[in-house]
Design an enzyme around this catalytic site. Structure first.
Site: not given
Ligand code: MG
Length: 404
Positions: A104-105, A8
């Site tokens: 974003d992961e 993450d």
């Molecule tokens: Mg994040």
């Protein structure tokens, strides 16, 4: 036993903006939709803003109250997509099983990477340092034996950190946490559980599963399993495509419409959009649905099965026949939506469709002709844009506000 990482990126949008303008690193800053309006919300913040208590998804107004000197930066989505790809390319050096979960992961299955890169913790460490050294971005990594626990793990320590949740330690770490910290446990589900005197993840894990499913159905069973660290979902290879459940297109008219010809013509346009979308994605549909909203906001939804098709004519013919069967009183119509479902990827289709099986030669020829015309139109549209259309759609073009 699998080895899964959840990676993450920390304060992703804000971190990318700080890379572009390093001076932002030393002031409290946040990225938001539109700083000029006071209605926007905070999408990401840097570590300094975080210390002031600024949180993601709060309004700009409330964030400014906490931190009057907060510098607001407008989000630049194309930059985030670019960096997201760069980060995933780094992950791909360590395993081909990289499944982005959001911009974003990503989930990584590193079960088969251990002989090359070491223990799962060592792999997590190498990836974390690689991302930092190559791009200047930090990540939090959760390391576990399934996706859910890896995801929960990456949330426990951040930024720039690794958390391992093993079969041995996950209960000690997760069970004391409030049940709202469990993934996919939303506010109302959490309230329901709290009313059942289930306060912590441990309470849920140790509860009677029948009692939970009675109240919360399938969702309850899923959460009960997650609380017990049970999840068998696989991490897909990078770039695996998922067939969507449906494709739809709707419009709201500037003025109510009462003419069936006009409505039919609009349905043709919506069907054309849908069929183009299907062909672009190599899909066929087998159910057509229309939804009509009248001027009293009363909505009716009706659907019909159809032989597998991606052709505009097939979809619009069925949609118009549904309209004719269900719109007989000329009441003013405010909005209409056409949608298709039963989507299948054309690569997987070996079965002949009912149309082909039942048709005589004449029908086959018609269908072949239509397919050729459609291909030609697709080619011309690819070259010259969407200006070209079927003759049947040209009459009565009214200004329509496109919704979807
Ligand atoms: Mg994040």
């Amino acid at each position: 036993m699998r080895d899964i990482l959840h990676c993450d990126l920390n304060g992703f949008f804000a971190s990318v903006e700080c890379l572009k303008r390093p001076e932002l690193k030393n002031v409290p800053m946040a990225v938001c939709g539109d700083p000029d309006t006071r209605h926007g919300v905070i999408l990401a913040k840097n570590e300094i803003a975080k210390k002031y208590g600024v949180v993601t998804a709060e309004t700009i107004y409330s964030a400014k109250k906490k931190c009057p000197k907060l510098v607001l930066v407008k989000s630049n989505h194309s930059d985030y997509i670019k960096y997201s790809k760069l980060v995933n390319n780094i992950y791909l050096k360590y395993t081909e099983k990289v499944e982005p979960f959001s911009i974003d992961e990503s989930f990584l299955d590193v079960t088969e990477s251990k002989s090359l890169f070491g223990t799962p913790y060592e792999i997590a460490y190498k990836i974390k340092e690689d991302v930092k050294n190559t791009l200047g971005l930090t990540i939090s990594v959760g390391v576990s034996f399934n996706r859910i626990l890896a995801k929960m793990g990456s949330d426990l320590k951040k930024p720039d950190a690794i958390t391992v949740l093993s079969k041995e330690n996950f209960k000690d770490i997760l069970f004391p946490l409030p049940v709202k910290d469990l993934i996919f446990c939303g506010k109302s589900t959490c309230n329901t559980l709290n009313k059942m005197r289930i306060e912590t993840i441990g309470d849920l894990a140790n509860s009677d599963v029948n009692r939970i499913t009675k109240k919360l159905g399938k969702m309850g069973l899923m959460l009960y399993n997650y609380a017990n660290g049970i999840d068998s979902d696989k991490v897909e290879k990078y770039g695996t495509k998922h067939t969507p459940k449906s494709v739809s297109k709707g419009v709201t008219f500037p003025k109510d419409i009462t003419s069936i010809e006009e409505l039919s013509n609009i349905i043709r346009k919506l069907s054309d959009y849908i069929s183009t979308n299907l062909r672009k994605n190599g899909l066929t549909c087998s159910v057509v649905c229309i939804s009509i909203k009248d001027n009293m906001f009363c909505v009716i939804n009706r659907q019909k099965q159809i032989f597998k098709t991606d052709l505009y004519q097939d979809i619009s013919n069925v949609a118009i026949s549904i309209l004719k069967e269900n719109y007989t009183d000329n009441r003013p119509i405010r909005a209409i939506t056409v949608s298709v479902s039963g989507l299948e990827s054309q690569d997987d289709q070996v079965q002949l469709d009912i149309f082909t099986l039942n048709s005589n030669k004449k029908n086959d020829l018609t269908k072949e002709k239509l397919e050729n015309v459609t291909k030609t139109i697709d080619n011309i549209r690819n070259k010259f844009g969407d200006k070209i259309t079927f003759g049947s759609m040209i009459e009565k073009e009214k200004n329509i506000n496109e919704e979807k």
